[in-house]
Design a protein around this motif. Structure first.
Motif, PDB file in Angstrom:
ATOM      1  N   ALA A 142      30.275  35.473  49.346  1.00  0.00           N
ATOM      2  CA  ALA A 142      29.319  36.368  49.405  1.00  0.00           C
ATOM      3  C   ALA A 142      29.095  37.230  47.698  1.00  0.00           C
ATOM      4  N   ALA A 143      31.118  36.957  48.171  1.00  0.00           N
ATOM      5  CA  ALA A 143      31.084  38.379  46.841  1.00  0.00           C
ATOM      6  C   ALA A 143      31.719  37.525  45.932  1.00  0.00           C
ATOM      7  N   ARG A 144      31.862  36.270  46.042  1.00  0.00           N
ATOM      8  CA  ARG A 144      31.855  35.802  44.293  1.00  0.00           C
ATOM      9  C   ARG A 144      30.597  35.544  43.790  1.00  0.00           C
ATOM     10  N   GLU A 145      29.396  35.317  45.374  1.00  0.00           N
ATOM     11  CA  GLU A 145      28.231  35.216  44.096  1.00  0.00           C
ATOM     12  C   GLU A 145      27.796  36.841  43.749  1.00  0.00           C
ATOM     13  N   PHE A 178      31.488  47.213  48.488  1.00  0.00           N
ATOM     14  CA  PHE A 178      31.858  46.128  49.648  1.00  0.00           C
ATOM     15  C   PHE A 178      30.995  46.608  50.836  1.00  0.00           C
ATOM     16  N   ASP A 179      30.173  47.610  50.503  1.00  0.00           N
ATOM     17  CA  ASP A 179      29.141  48.178  51.807  1.00  0.00           C
ATOM     18  C   ASP A 179      28.188  49.228  50.443  1.00  0.00           C
ATOM     19  N   ASP A 180      26.119  48.620  51.560  1.00  0.00           N
ATOM     20  CA  ASP A 180      25.413  49.183  50.340  1.00  0.00           C
ATOM     21  C   ASP A 180      25.515  50.785  50.114  1.00  0.00           C
ATOM     22  N   THR A 181      26.215  51.643  51.115  1.00  0.00           N
ATOM     23  CA  THR A 181      26.083  52.402  51.125  1.00  0.00           C
ATOM     24  C   THR A 181      27.427  53.385  50.594  1.00  0.00           C
ATOM     25  N   ARG A 201      31.840  42.505  31.446  1.00  0.00           N
ATOM     26  CA  ARG A 201      33.615  41.487  31.508  1.00  0.00           C
ATOM     27  C   ARG A 201      34.486  42.758  32.553  1.00  0.00           C
ATOM     28  N   ARG A 202      33.996  43.919  32.782  1.00  0.00           N
ATOM     29  CA  ARG A 202      35.106  45.294  33.157  1.00  0.00           C
ATOM     30  C   ARG A 202      34.409  45.477  35.075  1.00  0.00           C
ATOM     31  N   VAL A 203      34.445  44.568  35.557  1.00  0.00           N
ATOM     32  CA  VAL A 203      33.762  44.754  36.941  1.00  0.00           C
ATOM     33  C   VAL A 203      34.537  45.417  37.881  1.00  0.00           C
ATOM     34  N   ALA A 204      33.912  46.414  38.272  1.00  0.00           N
ATOM     35  CA  ALA A 204      34.926  46.771  39.071  1.00  0.00           C
ATOM     36  C   ALA A 204      34.755  46.558  40.474  1.00  0.00           C
ATOM     37  N   ALA A 205      35.452  47.176  41.910  1.00  0.00           N
ATOM     38  CA  ALA A 205      35.759  46.677  42.815  1.00  0.00           C
ATOM     39  C   ALA A 205      35.605  48.132  43.619  1.00  0.00           C
ATOM     40  N   ILE A 206      34.872  48.712  44.558  1.00  0.00           N
ATOM     41  CA  ILE A 206      35.308  49.792  45.157  1.00  0.00           C
ATOM     42  C   ILE A 206      34.638  49.276  47.143  1.00  0.00           C
ATOM     43  N   GLY A 207      35.650  49.381  47.549  1.00  0.00           N
ATOM     44  CA  GLY A 207      35.997  49.686  49.480  1.00  0.00           C
ATOM     45  C   GLY A 207      37.201  49.124  49.485  1.00  0.00           C
ATOM     46  N   LEU A 222      38.365  39.982  52.639  1.00  0.00           N
ATOM     47  CA  LEU A 222      38.017  38.818  51.706  1.00  0.00           C
ATOM     48  C   LEU A 222      36.528  39.121  51.316  1.00  0.00           C
ATOM     49  N   ARG A 223      36.316  40.221  50.789  1.00  0.00           N
ATOM     50  CA  ARG A 223      35.663  40.490  49.884  1.00  0.00           C
ATOM     51  C   ARG A 223      35.820  40.614  48.480  1.00  0.00           C
ATOM     52  N   LEU A 224      37.055  40.998  48.601  1.00  0.00           N
ATOM     53  CA  LEU A 224      38.335  41.019  47.232  1.00  0.00           C
ATOM     54  C   LEU A 224      38.324  40.203  46.825  1.00  0.00           C
ATOM     55  N   ALA A 225      39.199  39.120  48.106  1.00  0.00           N
ATOM     56  CA  ALA A 225      39.313  38.040  47.764  1.00  0.00           C
ATOM     57  C   ALA A 225      38.218  36.984  46.953  1.00  0.00           C
ATOM     58  N   GLY A 226      37.284  37.156  47.223  1.00  0.00           N
ATOM     59  CA  GLY A 226      36.246  36.358  46.842  1.00  0.00           C
ATOM     60  C   GLY A 226      35.769  36.853  44.995  1.00  0.00           C
ATOM     61  N   TYR A 227      36.008  38.222  45.093  1.00  0.00           N
ATOM     62  CA  TYR A 227      35.631  39.603  43.532  1.00  0.00           C
ATOM     63  C   TYR A 227      37.331  38.413  42.644  1.00  0.00           C
ATOM     64  N   ALA A 228      38.019  38.858  43.319  1.00  0.00           N
ATOM     65  CA  ALA A 228      39.171  38.388  42.903  1.00  0.00           C
ATOM     66  C   ALA A 228      38.888  36.287  42.121  1.00  0.00           C
ATOM     67  N   ALA A 229      38.527  35.925  43.137  1.00  0.00           N
ATOM     68  CA  ALA A 229      38.417  34.375  42.703  1.00  0.00           C
ATOM     69  C   ALA A 229      37.417  34.299  41.475  1.00  0.00           C
ATOM     70  N   ARG A 230      36.347  34.917  41.150  1.00  0.00           N
ATOM     71  CA  ARG A 230      35.724  35.358  40.648  1.00  0.00           C
ATOM     72  C   ARG A 230      35.911  35.645  39.172  1.00  0.00           C
TER      73      ARG A 230
END
Length: 336
Positions: free
Chosen positions: A163-166, A247-250, A177-183, A195-203
């Motif tokens: 899901a995070a990859r998608e 990583f969460d809607d809130t 191209r500068r996609v940040a990840a929060i959470g 697990l979410r970070l792993a999907g993000y990094a893989a993509r």
């Protein structure tokens, strides 16, 4: 006046046993007999005595649902679906908060008390597989949330890595191209975040985008204030994301507020995506693109698995079921 099975039997002209068979859903009752019993039940407004039935079965008629937070919208919505599904089983649900902490989750997993509940549905983001293996007390239990390894109990989850990859792929496909990840959470209590970070990094790697730790912001909790604080940190640290995967809607709702305060347009300057599909995200401005788990199906499967364990084989191997999700694309990435 509360009517009894005997009253229904006299009205329908059948035995008490026949009424009991109809009430309990046994199939081998003649259609005309069943119709007479159901008519008598309706006329007398008979309601089964669930307490007495549970007592005869050695049950309490109650299950427990333990979630990290009661005021987090995702868990509140999930709890509503669990209560609805449990009611169809004739169960009352006791709902408790663990705070997402290891010690409290261990205490719950070790056993709320078999004399109080017939089963437990537990969302344990802080516990590792070995914790669960050592602490499970034999109470029928179903686990919700991320599954890091085979455990001692049935488990219902979604594929959060996929899901995070998608979600990351959607942002990249928009030209970001500068996609940040929060959470992100560096502690042992951050399984879902890892697990979410792993999907993000893989993509990112698949797209040929270098992983930049400066674009990964941690959040001690997944609340609106933490999302806002994470965005402010990114903006003041010298990095300027053009997209944010929360990583969460809130967290995402807090991020939207901080971006607005900074004078940045969403999605023109920064696209934002979340995770969880809480109702608030459908009414925010802009509406929130999000990974949407099928929470109703997740809850119903958890209750069905629990019922199967309570009334059936408690010694069978643990079962793991994966619930589908979808990516709901809305204004926070696509605009109006």
């Amino acid at each position: 006046m509360r009517h009894r099975l005997k009253d229904v039997a006299e009205r329908a002209g059948v035995s008490v046993k026949t009424v009991s068979n109809v009430v309990n859903g046994y199939q081998h009752v003649r259609p005309d007999t069943r119709a007479r019993v159901e008519q008598a039940i309706a006329e007398l407004r008979y309601r089964p005595n669930l307490s007495a039935r549970n007592l005869r079965k050695g049950r309490t008629g109650m299950i427990a649902l333990a979630v990290p937070e009661l005021d987090a919208p995702y868990y509140a919505e999930l709890a509503r679906h669990v209560v609805t599904a449990a009611a169809e089983q004739g169960w009352t649900v006791l709902i408790g908060r663990t705070g997402g902490g290891t010690e409290r989750e261990r205490a719950v997993a070790a056993g709320i008390g078999g004399h109080l509940i017939d089963g437990l549905i537990l969302s344990p983001p802080a516990l590792a597989a070995e914790d669960l293996a050592n602490l499970h007390d034999g109470t029928p239990t179903v686990l919700l949330g991320e599954r890091v390894a085979p455990g001692p109990a049935d488990h219902v989850t979604i594929d959060v890595v996929a899901a995070a990859r998608e979600a990351a792929a959607h942002l990249i496909a928009l030209g970001r191209r500068r996609v940040a990840a929060i959470g992100a959470r560096p502690t042992a209590e951050g399984t879902g975040a890892r697990l979410r970070l792993a999907g993000y990094a893989a993509r990112l790697a698949e797209a040929g985008i270098a992983y930049d730790e400066r674009l990964v912001a941690s959040a001690p909790a997944w609340r609106r204030a933490d999302g806002a604080a994470a965005v402010r940190h990114l903006l003041t640290s010298g990095v300027r994301p053009d997209a944010v995967l929360c990583f969460d809607d809130t967290l995402a709702l807090g991020a939207l507020r901080a971006l607005h305060e900074a004078g940045l347009r969403v999605p023109g300057d920064v696209a934002v995506a979340g995770f969880g599909d809480i109702e608030d995200g459908r009414f925010s401005t802009p509406t929130l693109t999000t990974v949407a788990p099928d929470k109703e199906r997740l809850a119903r499967l958890a209750v069905d698995l629990l019922a199967d364990r309570i009334d059936g084989d408690r010694s069978g191997p643990p079962r793991a079921l994966t619930v589908p999700y979808r990516l709901d694309t809305r204004e926070s990435t696509l605009g109006r």
